[in-house]
Design a protein around this motif. Sequence first.
Motif, PDB file in Angstrom:
ATOM      1  N   SER A 132     -10.377   7.565  17.177  1.00 12.67           N
ATOM      2  CA  SER A 132      -9.877   7.788  15.806  1.00 12.67           C
ATOM      3  C   SER A 132      -8.509   7.152  15.615  1.00 12.67           C
ATOM      4  N   SER A 133      -8.307   5.998  16.210  1.00 18.90           N
ATOM      5  CA  SER A 133      -6.990   5.367  16.121  1.00 18.90           C
ATOM      6  C   SER A 133      -6.773   4.750  14.753  1.00 18.90           C
ATOM      7  N   LEU A 134      -5.525   4.829  14.279  1.00 21.62           N
ATOM      8  CA  LEU A 134      -5.189   4.224  12.995  1.00 21.62           C
ATOM      9  C   LEU A 134      -5.234   2.705  13.064  1.00 21.62           C
ATOM     10  N   ASP A 135      -5.219   2.149  14.289  1.00 24.78           N
ATOM     11  CA  ASP A 135      -5.256   0.702  14.462  1.00 24.78           C
ATOM     12  C   ASP A 135      -6.449   0.072  13.754  1.00 24.78           C
ATOM     13  N   VAL A 136      -7.555   0.841  13.678  1.00 21.68           N
ATOM     14  CA  VAL A 136      -8.774   0.322  13.060  1.00 21.68           C
ATOM     15  C   VAL A 136      -8.522  -0.076  11.606  1.00 21.68           C
ATOM     16  N   LEU A 137      -7.621   0.650  10.941  1.00 17.91           N
ATOM     17  CA  LEU A 137      -7.399   0.422   9.515  1.00 17.91           C
ATOM     18  C   LEU A 137      -6.414  -0.714   9.244  1.00 17.91           C
ATOM     19  N   GLY A 138      -5.765  -1.199  10.284  1.00 15.68           N
ATOM     20  CA  GLY A 138      -4.890  -2.353  10.101  1.00 15.68           C
ATOM     21  C   GLY A 138      -3.454  -1.974   9.816  1.00 15.68           C
ATOM     22  N   PRO A 139      -2.550  -2.946   9.929  1.00 14.14           N
ATOM     23  CA  PRO A 139      -1.120  -2.687   9.832  1.00 14.14           C
ATOM     24  C   PRO A 139      -0.687  -2.105   8.491  1.00 14.14           C
ATOM     25  N   ALA A 140      -1.356  -2.494   7.380  1.00 16.87           N
ATOM     26  CA  ALA A 140      -0.910  -2.018   6.066  1.00 16.87           C
ATOM     27  C   ALA A 140      -1.003  -0.491   5.990  1.00 16.87           C
ATOM     28  N   ARG A 144      -1.345   1.531   8.752  1.00 18.14           N
ATOM     29  CA  ARG A 144      -0.610   2.025   9.906  1.00 18.14           C
ATOM     30  C   ARG A 144       0.868   2.235   9.592  1.00 18.14           C
ATOM     31  N   GLU A 145       1.475   1.257   8.914  1.00 18.43           N
ATOM     32  CA  GLU A 145       2.922   1.349   8.715  1.00 18.43           C
ATOM     33  C   GLU A 145       3.306   2.468   7.747  1.00 18.43           C
ATOM     34  N   GLN A 146       2.328   2.977   6.990  1.00 22.11           N
ATOM     35  CA  GLN A 146       2.618   4.117   6.131  1.00 22.11           C
ATOM     36  C   GLN A 146       2.800   5.390   6.949  1.00 22.11           C
ATOM     37  N   PHE A 147       2.239   5.414   8.133  1.00 19.37           N
ATOM     38  CA  PHE A 147       2.286   6.637   8.947  1.00 19.37           C
ATOM     39  C   PHE A 147       3.044   6.404  10.244  1.00 19.37           C
ATOM     40  N   MET A 201       0.845  -1.195   0.000  1.00 21.95           N
ATOM     41  CA  MET A 201       0.000   0.000   0.000  1.00 21.95           C
ATOM     42  C   MET A 201       0.883   1.248   0.000  1.00 21.95           C
ATOM     43  N   SER A 202       0.472   2.255  -0.755  1.00 23.20           N
ATOM     44  CA  SER A 202       1.257   3.483  -0.787  1.00 23.20           C
ATOM     45  C   SER A 202       0.662   4.474   0.202  1.00 23.20           C
ATOM     46  N   MET A 203       1.431   5.540   0.418  1.00 22.55           N
ATOM     47  CA  MET A 203       0.974   6.622   1.282  1.00 22.55           C
ATOM     48  C   MET A 203      -0.373   7.175   0.805  1.00 22.55           C
ATOM     49  N   LEU A 204      -0.510   7.258  -0.533  1.00 23.48           N
ATOM     50  CA  LEU A 204      -1.719   7.857  -1.075  1.00 23.48           C
ATOM     51  C   LEU A 204      -2.960   6.993  -0.805  1.00 23.48           C
ATOM     52  N   SER A 205      -2.832   5.663  -0.985  1.00 22.17           N
ATOM     53  CA  SER A 205      -3.971   4.789  -0.691  1.00 22.17           C
ATOM     54  C   SER A 205      -4.262   4.803   0.797  1.00 22.17           C
ATOM     55  N   ALA A 206      -3.195   4.823   1.601  1.00 23.32           N
ATOM     56  CA  ALA A 206      -3.389   4.873   3.049  1.00 23.32           C
ATOM     57  C   ALA A 206      -4.153   6.136   3.426  1.00 23.32           C
ATOM     58  N   LEU A 207      -3.787   7.236   2.768  1.00 24.90           N
ATOM     59  CA  LEU A 207      -4.472   8.499   3.043  1.00 24.90           C
ATOM     60  C   LEU A 207      -5.945   8.420   2.630  1.00 24.90           C
ATOM     61  N   ALA A 208      -6.193   7.711   1.521  1.00 21.40           N
ATOM     62  CA  ALA A 208      -7.583   7.549   1.082  1.00 21.40           C
ATOM     63  C   ALA A 208      -8.385   6.808   2.156  1.00 21.40           C
ATOM     64  N   HIS A 209      -7.780   5.787   2.767  1.00 25.82           N
ATOM     65  CA  HIS A 209      -8.474   5.067   3.832  1.00 25.82           C
ATOM     66  C   HIS A 209      -8.759   5.981   5.022  1.00 25.82           C
ATOM     67  N   VAL A 210      -7.794   6.837   5.344  1.00 34.17           N
ATOM     68  CA  VAL A 210      -8.006   7.784   6.450  1.00 34.17           C
ATOM     69  C   VAL A 210      -9.134   8.751   6.101  1.00 34.17           C
ATOM     70  N   GLN A 211      -9.134   9.214   4.845  1.00 30.59           N
ATOM     71  CA  GLN A 211     -10.210  10.127   4.426  1.00 30.59           C
ATOM     72  C   GLN A 211     -11.575   9.452   4.512  1.00 30.59           C
ATOM     73  N   LEU A 269       3.159  13.504   3.597  1.00 24.39           N
ATOM     74  CA  LEU A 269       1.705  13.571   3.691  1.00 24.39           C
ATOM     75  C   LEU A 269       1.139  14.735   2.892  1.00 24.39           C
ATOM     76  N   ARG A 270       1.802  15.881   2.997  1.00 24.26           N
ATOM     77  CA  ARG A 270       1.304  17.050   2.260  1.00 24.26           C
ATOM     78  C   ARG A 270       1.397  16.791   0.759  1.00 24.26           C
ATOM     79  N   HIS A 271       2.479  16.116   0.350  1.00 21.35           N
ATOM     80  CA  HIS A 271       2.639  15.778  -1.056  1.00 21.35           C
ATOM     81  C   HIS A 271       1.496  14.853  -1.513  1.00 21.35           C
ATOM     82  N   ALA A 272       1.244  13.831  -0.690  1.00 19.37           N
ATOM     83  CA  ALA A 272       0.177  12.881  -1.035  1.00 19.37           C
ATOM     84  C   ALA A 272      -1.175  13.590  -1.084  1.00 19.37           C
ATOM     85  N   ALA A 273      -1.401  14.484  -0.132  1.00 17.88           N
ATOM     86  CA  ALA A 273      -2.678  15.196  -0.092  1.00 17.88           C
ATOM     87  C   ALA A 273      -2.830  16.086  -1.323  1.00 17.88           C
TER      88      ALA A 273
END
Lengths: 503, 379
Positions: free
Chosen positions: B319-327, B329-332, A1-11, B362-366
């Motif tokens: 609002s924990s990132l744990d909910v979304l799982g390790p894949a 989580r490890e990006q952040f 997973m990339s940062m961008l997809s991860a960010l999509a999940h957060v969004q 993160l800002r780049h991705a956003a």
Amino acid sequence: MSMLSALAHVQATESMQAVPLTAFRHRRLSSRPLVIIPLVMAGEAGAPLAAMVGSARRKGTLLVVAQPRNRDQRFAFAASLGRTVIDYIDSFRQGRRGGGGHSRYPDTPQILVPNHGGIKALADLGRMCRFRSTSGPHAVPDVVPEFGMWLTFLVDRAEQAGTSMLLPVTGILAEHWATGQSTLEDQNLASLMAWIAPPAGLSVEQAMADAENPDVCPPAGPATSPEFDNRDLAPAIKRFDTARTLGDLRALAAAESDLRELIAGQIQPTWRMTWEAIALLRSVPEAPRTIKRFERDCAAFTSYSDYRDSGGLPQRKRDTAIGAAQRLGWLERALAEFESDMAFDDPFVLADRRSAGEAFAGTVVEAEPSRTVTTASNRRVPRPRVTIRTQDPVRLAADTKLLSPSMPSGHKAVIVSVLPDGDATLVTVEVTGGMGRARVPARGSVPVPDQRIAYLPDPGWRPAPQFPGSDRTPWTHSATAGETGADPAAPEDAAAEEWGNED
Amino acid sequence: MKAPVDDRLDALRGSAKRLDYSARSLAALENNPRCTLRALLDASGSDKAAIAAHAGHPSPFGQSAFALARGNVFETMVKDNGCAELLRLLRETLQLTLPEVGYEDLNDIGGDGRAEVRHDRTKQVLLQAARGNGGGTLFDHPMLCLPVGGHKAFLEPDLVAFRIGGRFHVVEIKSFPIIDGQADPTQVRAATTQACAYIIALRNLLARVGIDKQAVSDTIVLVAPKDFTNRPTAAFVDARKQVAALSRQLARIERIGDLVDLLPEGLTFDLGLDKDKRARRPAEELAEALDQVPATYRPDCLNHCEMAFYCRSRARADSSLDVLGPAVREQFGGIDTTTMVLGLAQGRLTPTQDQVEMAAALRHAARLRAELNVLGGAE
């Protein structure tokens, strides 16, 4: 997973609704897919309990095994499911186009199951059926081994990235949408649909809670919920068994229709939801390069179809060393091509690769359009160089071959240098292809200053790896003489595989 | 030193009956060793399922009667006639030379099925065998005992075989199939972890009389149905890594006192059961008590921990990132909440020293995602 997809999940988590991960659907959806919802009995090895099958929402057929532990009933089930599936497959074996060794069927069957577990259930069913003998003491109908071999073919093919002959619906949905839940929960069709399209009048939260309540949303299989097993199914099967032992025909018919009704109640919600998901997926535009992968599916379908017609043997239980290495090679290649195709077609996927530094996009700041070099064969060829300024965290090294979705097709380039420039990066590339045959590059084939351009790595052409012939395999990689499965022609105990728990 | 910790653990459990560790709850140790809430609930012998249910998040773990029946039928079949089928397997499939074979049923001792009695008898026969003067070679359902955090946990392996190469081997009988020599890796792993608890308990028993741990093999014998049949097949499974991991986790339970010391005084997970076994404690009060203990939620917990649904709702509320799982989580790395991720991505939060790089990425991705939405997005 990339940062961008991860960010999509957060969004998605923050907005409490699914957000798109791709602009396109990268899987082909047949105009006439065959949906199969398989259910199996808990604790038994690949004992089918029921299946709902059909190629239209209103034409679902429910098949039920009243006593899954009974061998004869299992194979009667396999035969009737098999006939439906083989009829469906046969309907695509017509209208062959092209001549000679390259002729192909123009379309392929497509089987859709609700989730990955469904593929596993079909794989088990395929393994159970393909070695059965159609004569002798444990004879099964002709269609059973044929069905087993086709299922095994489809399951093997489904492992290859980008193919679309057998797909789990949850997989296609999760490729296109990011939800605010984990990959594990995304495997649950009802939970996934709760995020993407909650039932009318329900919030995502309520729909998610319903999705995990087996009384509201029965599991999409292949296993049924333990409460259902203990509360409803076990007593119903027991009534059926008792009626059969007593030879009471009326009670038997009543028990059988009871069982059908119970199982229908469990399987129909998933059936409806699967078709809803398919309708939803049809609303997403198909990616342009899907057609290229579809043609390969057609070729594979045609060639396996011919193999079956020539009375080919069932697939072996375990690959040989060479077979396994070849297969791995194909799988790797297919994955690399699929990833590259998706990035080429889809700005979302391209952005994904960009955020990981595996691709970049920026503005041309410098160009040397008339640069030429002399090749080893003493020919002068154009080799223009352009420098691109990008904000992306480029992680590609010099000499990486590139493709560009923003240039005419055939455009090829290679990285000369990657240099930091403040908070940006300057990438210099040399254009190596797609410029025409003339001494001077064709118009529009070389990027010009101020042009926005994106590049991604070219998976390139790789020669097929060479392996020794099967009679020349070194002893380290060949099966020992006594080992079973070494000879596909004589699958051991093919017909006589014992069946337990018979009553 | 031990007493106050035990008192505190007893207080955590409250009036409920103590639940002992089983091979399954020991195996759970390996799945999420870092979770304090699980560690405390297990160490105090609290009933996790009851607590989760009372806190409003009943656990969905039921076992299908079909699976249970199949498991029992299969085990009986393997053990019929003094384990005749099993011996055939050991000799033919695993190609072992087993000269004379005895069989000792330890399911009950002269009609007495109490754990203590069975454990004493088990100890007696196993020690005899280890010293070379016991007749038994296969011990059916011996009762082993493993002290976990100062408490006895009774464990019951399916079978212990002796003198496979002069060493004790734990035999684990499972009803998931081995199809064409391959079984589902998660199920094999679960079976192996369970067997590890037996290996450690067995070694413990022998160590008390000075017999080296080498007397118990760390290779287990897995017996399971072959393909789609009811006929068993067997395979050796190397459990060295998991034995080491579980030993480490067990040593950690001994230090449960460190965790207890961090808890506020008077904390309890008591359900306030009345004489009809109905929980009388207000659910909010229980939830409040649970909230005081840190939990490490992972989506994987949903597969094995009774508290998982409670922990997930708590992680969602935080609002924990744990909910979304390790894949995801490890990006952040270094960021814990979705709020923080979005805050940094949109430049609303100022990153700390450690977060500068992450914030830039993160800002780049956003920015990329924003561009895509301008382009028209997917819909």
